[in-house]
Write a protein that holds these residues in place. Structure first.
Motif, PDB file in Angstrom:
ATOM      1  N   THR A   1       0.852  -1.193   0.000  1.00 54.69           N
ATOM      2  CA  THR A   1       0.000   0.000   0.000  1.00 54.69           C
ATOM      3  C   THR A   1       0.886   1.241   0.000  1.00 54.69           C
ATOM      4  OG1 THR A   1      -0.086   0.145   2.399  1.00 54.69           O
ATOM      5  CG2 THR A   1      -1.790  -1.177   1.334  1.00 54.69           C
ATOM      6  N   ARG A   2       0.262   2.358  -0.259  1.00 55.68           N
ATOM      7  CA  ARG A   2       1.035   3.605  -0.215  1.00 55.68           C
ATOM      8  C   ARG A   2       0.169   4.709   0.342  1.00 55.68           C
ATOM      9  NH1 ARG A   2      -2.400   6.398  -3.073  1.00 55.68           N
ATOM     10  NH2 ARG A   2      -2.551   6.137  -5.312  1.00 55.68           N
ATOM     11  N   PHE A   3       0.862   5.655   0.959  1.00 56.18           N
ATOM     12  CA  PHE A   3       0.228   6.908   1.352  1.00 56.18           C
ATOM     13  C   PHE A   3       0.972   7.964   0.558  1.00 56.18           C
ATOM     14  CE2 PHE A   3       0.318  10.507   4.579  1.00 56.18           C
ATOM     15  CZ  PHE A   3      -0.911  10.999   4.203  1.00 56.18           C
ATOM     16  N   ALA A   4       0.212   8.778  -0.172  1.00 56.14           N
ATOM     17  CA  ALA A   4       0.842   9.637  -1.175  1.00 56.14           C
ATOM     18  C   ALA A   4       0.490  11.110  -1.011  1.00 56.14           C
ATOM     19  CB  ALA A   4       0.441   9.152  -2.568  1.00 56.14           C
ATOM     20  N   PRO A   5       0.905  11.725   0.071  1.00 56.12           N
ATOM     21  CA  PRO A   5       0.590  13.146   0.237  1.00 56.12           C
ATOM     22  C   PRO A   5       1.448  14.022  -0.676  1.00 56.12           C
ATOM     23  CG  PRO A   5       2.041  12.440   2.003  1.00 56.12           C
ATOM     24  CD  PRO A   5       1.740  11.217   1.179  1.00 56.12           C
ATOM     25  N   SER A   6       0.929  15.172  -1.009  1.00 58.05           N
ATOM     26  CA  SER A   6       1.729  16.169  -1.723  1.00 58.05           C
ATOM     27  C   SER A   6       2.398  17.042  -0.669  1.00 58.05           C
ATOM     28  CB  SER A   6       0.841  17.051  -2.595  1.00 58.05           C
ATOM     29  OG  SER A   6       0.135  16.244  -3.499  1.00 58.05           O
ATOM     30  N   PRO A   7       3.697  17.255  -0.776  1.00 56.64           N
ATOM     31  CA  PRO A   7       4.356  18.096   0.237  1.00 56.64           C
ATOM     32  C   PRO A   7       4.116  19.571  -0.031  1.00 56.64           C
ATOM     33  CG  PRO A   7       5.973  17.242  -1.301  1.00 56.64           C
ATOM     34  CD  PRO A   7       4.649  16.677  -1.731  1.00 56.64           C
TER      35      PRO A   7
ATOM     36  N   ASP B   1     -13.261  11.709  -2.561  1.00 55.74           N
ATOM     37  CA  ASP B   1     -13.085  12.773  -3.559  1.00 55.74           C
ATOM     38  C   ASP B   1     -12.257  12.278  -4.751  1.00 55.74           C
ATOM     39  OD1 ASP B   1     -11.060  12.529  -1.637  1.00 55.74           O
ATOM     40  OD2 ASP B   1     -10.351  14.581  -1.909  1.00 55.74           O
ATOM     41  N   HIS B   2     -11.708  11.077  -4.653  1.00 55.78           N
ATOM     42  CA  HIS B   2     -10.895  10.539  -5.747  1.00 55.78           C
ATOM     43  C   HIS B   2     -11.642   9.532  -6.626  1.00 55.78           C
ATOM     44  CE1 HIS B   2      -6.967  12.324  -5.092  1.00 55.78           C
ATOM     45  NE2 HIS B   2      -7.135  12.181  -3.798  1.00 55.78           N
ATOM     46  N   VAL B   3     -12.937   9.348  -6.392  1.00 46.76           N
ATOM     47  CA  VAL B   3     -13.668   8.313  -7.144  1.00 46.76           C
ATOM     48  C   VAL B   3     -13.574   8.519  -8.658  1.00 46.76           C
ATOM     49  CG1 VAL B   3     -16.004   7.475  -7.656  1.00 46.76           C
ATOM     50  CG2 VAL B   3     -15.214   7.586  -5.298  1.00 46.76           C
TER      51      VAL B   3
ATOM     52  N   LEU C   1       5.725   5.257   1.631  1.00 42.77           N
ATOM     53  CA  LEU C   1       5.404   6.681   1.769  1.00 42.77           C
ATOM     54  C   LEU C   1       5.880   7.354   0.488  1.00 42.77           C
ATOM     55  CD1 LEU C   1       4.463   9.193   3.315  1.00 42.77           C
ATOM     56  CD2 LEU C   1       6.724   9.304   4.373  1.00 42.77           C
ATOM     57  N   ARG C   2       4.928   7.877  -0.257  1.00 40.02           N
ATOM     58  CA  ARG C   2       5.260   8.471  -1.548  1.00 40.02           C
ATOM     59  C   ARG C   2       4.954   9.960  -1.529  1.00 40.02           C
ATOM     60  NH1 ARG C   2       1.435   6.608  -6.098  1.00 40.02           N
ATOM     61  NH2 ARG C   2       0.561   8.698  -5.990  1.00 40.02           N
ATOM     62  N   LEU C   3       5.937  10.758  -1.837  1.00 41.71           N
ATOM     63  CA  LEU C   3       5.717  12.200  -1.845  1.00 41.71           C
ATOM     64  C   LEU C   3       5.378  12.628  -3.271  1.00 41.71           C
ATOM     65  CD1 LEU C   3       8.601  13.186   0.560  1.00 41.71           C
ATOM     66  CD2 LEU C   3       6.155  13.056   1.071  1.00 41.71           C
ATOM     67  N   ASP C   4       4.159  13.087  -3.445  1.00 43.82           N
ATOM     68  CA  ASP C   4       3.679  13.515  -4.770  1.00 43.82           C
ATOM     69  C   ASP C   4       4.120  14.956  -5.007  1.00 43.82           C
ATOM     70  OD1 ASP C   4       2.617  11.042  -5.020  1.00 43.82           O
ATOM     71  OD2 ASP C   4       0.506  11.656  -5.122  1.00 43.82           O
ATOM     72  N   ASP C   5       5.363  15.077  -5.436  1.00 41.96           N
ATOM     73  CA  ASP C   5       5.972  16.410  -5.510  1.00 41.96           C
ATOM     74  C   ASP C   5       6.287  16.825  -6.946  1.00 41.96           C
ATOM     75  OD1 ASP C   5       7.871  14.522  -5.935  1.00 41.96           O
ATOM     76  OD2 ASP C   5       9.390  15.377  -4.626  1.00 41.96           O
TER      77      ASP C   5
ATOM     78  N   VAL D   1      -6.209   2.899  -1.098  1.00 44.61           N
ATOM     79  CA  VAL D   1      -7.298   3.414  -0.268  1.00 44.61           C
ATOM     80  C   VAL D   1      -7.112   4.918  -0.190  1.00 44.61           C
ATOM     81  CG1 VAL D   1      -8.409   3.340   1.985  1.00 44.61           C
ATOM     82  CG2 VAL D   1      -7.316   1.285   1.071  1.00 44.61           C
ATOM     83  N   ARG D   2      -8.140   5.664  -0.541  1.00 44.36           N
ATOM     84  CA  ARG D   2      -8.050   7.122  -0.492  1.00 44.36           C
ATOM     85  C   ARG D   2      -9.445   7.695  -0.330  1.00 44.36           C
ATOM     86  NH1 ARG D   2      -5.631   7.273  -6.639  1.00 44.36           N
ATOM     87  NH2 ARG D   2      -7.411   6.339  -7.670  1.00 44.36           N
ATOM     88  N   GLY D   3      -9.514   8.992  -0.230  1.00 46.55           N
ATOM     89  CA  GLY D   3     -10.788   9.648   0.048  1.00 46.55           C
ATOM     90  C   GLY D   3     -11.759   9.550  -1.115  1.00 46.55           C
TER      91      GLY D   3
ATOM     92  N   ALA E   1       1.190  10.335 -13.059  1.00 45.31           N
ATOM     93  CA  ALA E   1       2.314   9.960 -12.197  1.00 45.31           C
ATOM     94  C   ALA E   1       1.883   8.879 -11.201  1.00 45.31           C
ATOM     95  CB  ALA E   1       2.822  11.195 -11.454  1.00 45.31           C
ATOM     96  N   SER E   2       0.691   9.061 -10.647  1.00 43.58           N
ATOM     97  CA  SER E   2       0.209   8.139  -9.637  1.00 43.58           C
ATOM     98  C   SER E   2       0.005   6.736 -10.225  1.00 43.58           C
ATOM     99  CB  SER E   2      -1.105   8.684  -9.068  1.00 43.58           C
ATOM    100  OG  SER E   2      -1.545   7.878  -8.018  1.00 43.58           O
ATOM    101  N   VAL E   3      -0.555   6.700 -11.416  1.00 45.44           N
ATOM    102  CA  VAL E   3      -0.795   5.410 -12.070  1.00 45.44           C
ATOM    103  C   VAL E   3       0.522   4.694 -12.375  1.00 45.44           C
ATOM    104  CG1 VAL E   3      -1.433   4.470 -14.321  1.00 45.44           C
ATOM    105  CG2 VAL E   3      -3.059   5.867 -13.051  1.00 45.44           C
TER     106      VAL E   3
ATOM    107  N   LEU F   1       1.059  15.578 -14.511  1.00 43.76           N
ATOM    108  CA  LEU F   1       0.069  15.731 -13.455  1.00 43.76           C
ATOM    109  C   LEU F   1      -0.134  14.426 -12.674  1.00 43.76           C
ATOM    110  CD1 LEU F   1      -2.437  18.198 -15.094  1.00 43.76           C
ATOM    111  CD2 LEU F   1      -0.685  18.614 -13.373  1.00 43.76           C
ATOM    112  N   TYR F   2      -0.679  14.625 -11.499  1.00 43.67           N
ATOM    113  CA  TYR F   2      -0.874  13.539 -10.540  1.00 43.67           C
ATOM    114  C   TYR F   2      -1.492  12.281 -11.152  1.00 43.67           C
ATOM    115  CZ  TYR F   2      -4.041  10.988  -7.598  1.00 43.67           C
ATOM    116  OH  TYR F   2      -4.766   9.983  -7.051  1.00 43.67           O
ATOM    117  N   THR F   3      -2.520  12.458 -11.970  1.00 45.70           N
ATOM    118  CA  THR F   3      -3.259  11.294 -12.470  1.00 45.70           C
ATOM    119  C   THR F   3      -2.343  10.307 -13.182  1.00 45.70           C
ATOM    120  OG1 THR F   3      -5.099  12.797 -12.775  1.00 45.70           O
ATOM    121  CG2 THR F   3      -5.323  10.643 -13.773  1.00 45.70           C
TER     122      THR F   3
HETATM  123  N1  GLU Z   1      -1.259  13.185  -3.873  1.00 46.80           N
HETATM  124  C1  GLU Z   1      -2.612  12.749  -3.964  1.00 46.80           C
HETATM  125  C2  GLU Z   1      -3.438  13.484  -2.930  1.00 46.80           C
HETATM  126  O1  GLU Z   1      -2.889  13.896  -1.919  1.00 46.80           O
HETATM  127  C3  GLU Z   1      -2.681  11.268  -3.752  1.00 46.80           C
HETATM  128  C4  GLU Z   1      -4.016  10.668  -3.987  1.00 46.80           C
HETATM  129  C5  GLU Z   1      -3.928   9.165  -4.057  1.00 46.80           C
HETATM  130  O2  GLU Z   1      -3.890   8.551  -3.004  1.00 46.80           O
HETATM  131  O3  GLU Z   1      -3.842   8.640  -5.151  1.00 46.80           O
HETATM  132  O4  GLU Z   1      -4.610  13.688  -3.111  1.00 46.80           O
END
Ligand code: GLU
Length: 441
Positions: free
Chosen positions: A6-12, A205-207, A40-44, A201-203, A187-189, A183-185
């Motif tokens: 799994t990953r958690f991918a916050p943007s810094p 708002d990402h459906v 832990l993935r930094l979406d930077d 697993v994410r919020g 890079a994330s894939v 863009l995120y879409t």
């Molecule tokens: N960087 C994205 C965000 O913070 C990650 C979303 C995801 O988990 O794919 O919304």
């Protein structure tokens, strides 16, 4: 469950807050439950908004919570991978260049809305000739969109159940901006696919993102992870929390003395059909977690719950868990156990320990009502000389009762107020031996 990745991918681009904590925690728990890997993935990829100090703060917050990661990835170091994926999409005719400016796009959307149509990009760029594209590219530069396949996109969501979205109701997502920023879409894939992520697993708002990402993953020949979308947090009244999240940063909760396990226990159950349980260890959190117990409804969050939960958590801690706090206050080792035993149920945060220690060493500012003044003076005169032990209170108050005729609350409360300056607190029999100075009026 086989080993999950799994990953958690916050943007810094800001600090972690209670909203993204849920995402982090769920993904961490799933990885740990299966003996898998947590990334832990930094979406930077946004060089303007991403800041090293936010990246450091995110890591610091995760460490404070004990949400350890097995791998750290940064998107900014993988730009060549995203370029390769873009080439692959181009070669597969799933990528096209478009040239509308934001203003033009906005105008199109408004027109569509006026006509009662969904504001979906009309794919006008697909009709441009090569010569027109050359001109537009030279004039204003182009961005790149993924060509969605107009079919229903469905998946079995780990929280929302069977879900499907009509691709025709979604605009072809822009994956590379005019300035070349990926863009995120996309890079994330690419990351999810190449890093072998098994569960995303994410919020909720990402459906819609998920729908488009399903098609991008398929176009790139990747394997689909299992998706789950948790509900978003609202305030206690059901109000949107998004605007207030800035004030619910984890670093602020930490500064306010909130305990990680109190916070995590709360978050691991909030919005689930299981009752809340205060967990003493991370392992207990892992053992008790079940994603399928969570519901789709928005989840109410009240920051005011965290104080009492922290107090409850502290009350359960053994002395070993607070030795450094106790040492920092300069409490002698031979008094540490007695001190902790007396205060642990009477503090809301660790910081509150200091006030108790000052009270024990310096004495309190007495609270004495006028009508109790003579009584307290008389009682203090009857207090035997130090040292005091746990029997002193009982012998002393029996003597005071005999001399003054007072009993019950009328006897005990004025003494408690005079000696501690507080209405509530530990058993006075336990407090007395810790007092270093004879109380005076
Ligand atoms: N960087 C994205 C965000 O913070 C990650 C979303 C995801 O988990 O794919 O919304």
């Amino acid at each position: 469950m086989s080993s999950a990745v799994t990953r958690f991918a916050p943007s810094p681009t800001g600090y972690l807050h209670v909203g993204n904590l849920r995402t982090a925690l769920f993904n961490w728990l799933i990885a740990r439950q299966s003996g898998g890997i947590f990334v832990l993935r930094l979406d930077d990829t946004d060089p303007e908004r991403s800041k090293p100090e936010f990246a450091d703060a995110i890591k610091g917050d995760m460490e404070w919570l004990g949400l350890t990661w097995d791998r750290l990835e940064t998107q900014s170091s993988r730009l060549d991978r995203y370029a390769a994926a873009a080439d692959q999409l181009r070669a597969a005719d799933r990528f096209y260049e478009a040239f509308e400016t934001p203003v033009e796009l906005d105008l199109k959307r408004k027109k569509q809305l006026n006509m009662g149509k969904p504001p979906v990009y009309d794919r006008a760029a697909l009709n441009l000739t090569d010569a027109e594209k050359d001109t537009l590219r030279a004039e204003r530069g182009g961005h790149w969109r993924f060509l969605l396949n107009h079919a229903r996109i469905g998946w079995a969501d780990g929280i929302l159940g069977d879900l499907s979205i009509d691709a025709a109701s979604v605009s072809d997502p822009v994956l590379i901006r005019g300035d070349g920023q990926v863009l995120y879409t996309l890079a994330s894939v690419v990351d999810d696919t190449e890093m072998g992520i098994t569960h995303v697993v994410r919020g909720s708002d990402h459906v819609t993102n998920t729908a488009t990402q399903v098609q991008i993953i398929e176009a790139l020949g990747g394997t689909l992870p299992a998706f789950a979308h948790h509900s978003l947090l609202t305030g206690p009244q059901g109000e949107a929390l998004s605007k207030r999240l800035g004030t619910l940063a984890l670093r602020d909760l930490r500064a306010a003395g909130i305990e990680p396990l109190a916070l995590l226990s709360h978050m691991a159950r909030l919005g689930s059909s299981d009752p809340f349980e205060l967990r003493a260890t991370h392992q207990e959190l892992i053992d008790g977690f079940d994603l399928s117990r969570f519901g789709a409804a928005p989840t109410k969050f009240d920051v005011a719950d965290l104080g009492p939960l922290t107090a409850r958590h502290l009350a359960t801690l053994p002395l070993e868990a607070v030795t450094s706090d106790i040492a920092a206050l300069g409490i002698p080792a031979d008094q540490a156990a007695a001190f902790w035993n007396v205060v642990k149920e009477n503090i809301e945060t660790r910081a509150d320990m200091a006030a108790w220690w000052t009270l024990f060493t310096e004495g309190a500012t007495p609270m004495v009502a006028d009508e109790d003044r003579d009584f307290v003076a008389q009682a203090f005169a009857l207090l035997p000389d130090q040292p005091w032990d746990t029997t002193t209170w009982s012998t002393w108050t029996t003597a005071v009762k005999g001399a003054t005729g007072r009993k019950g609350k009328g006897l005990f409360m004025p003494l408690r107020l005079a000696m501690t300056g507080r209405q509530r607190g530990p058993e006075m029999a336990e407090v007395l031996p810790l007092l270093q100075k004879r109380p005076t009026l």
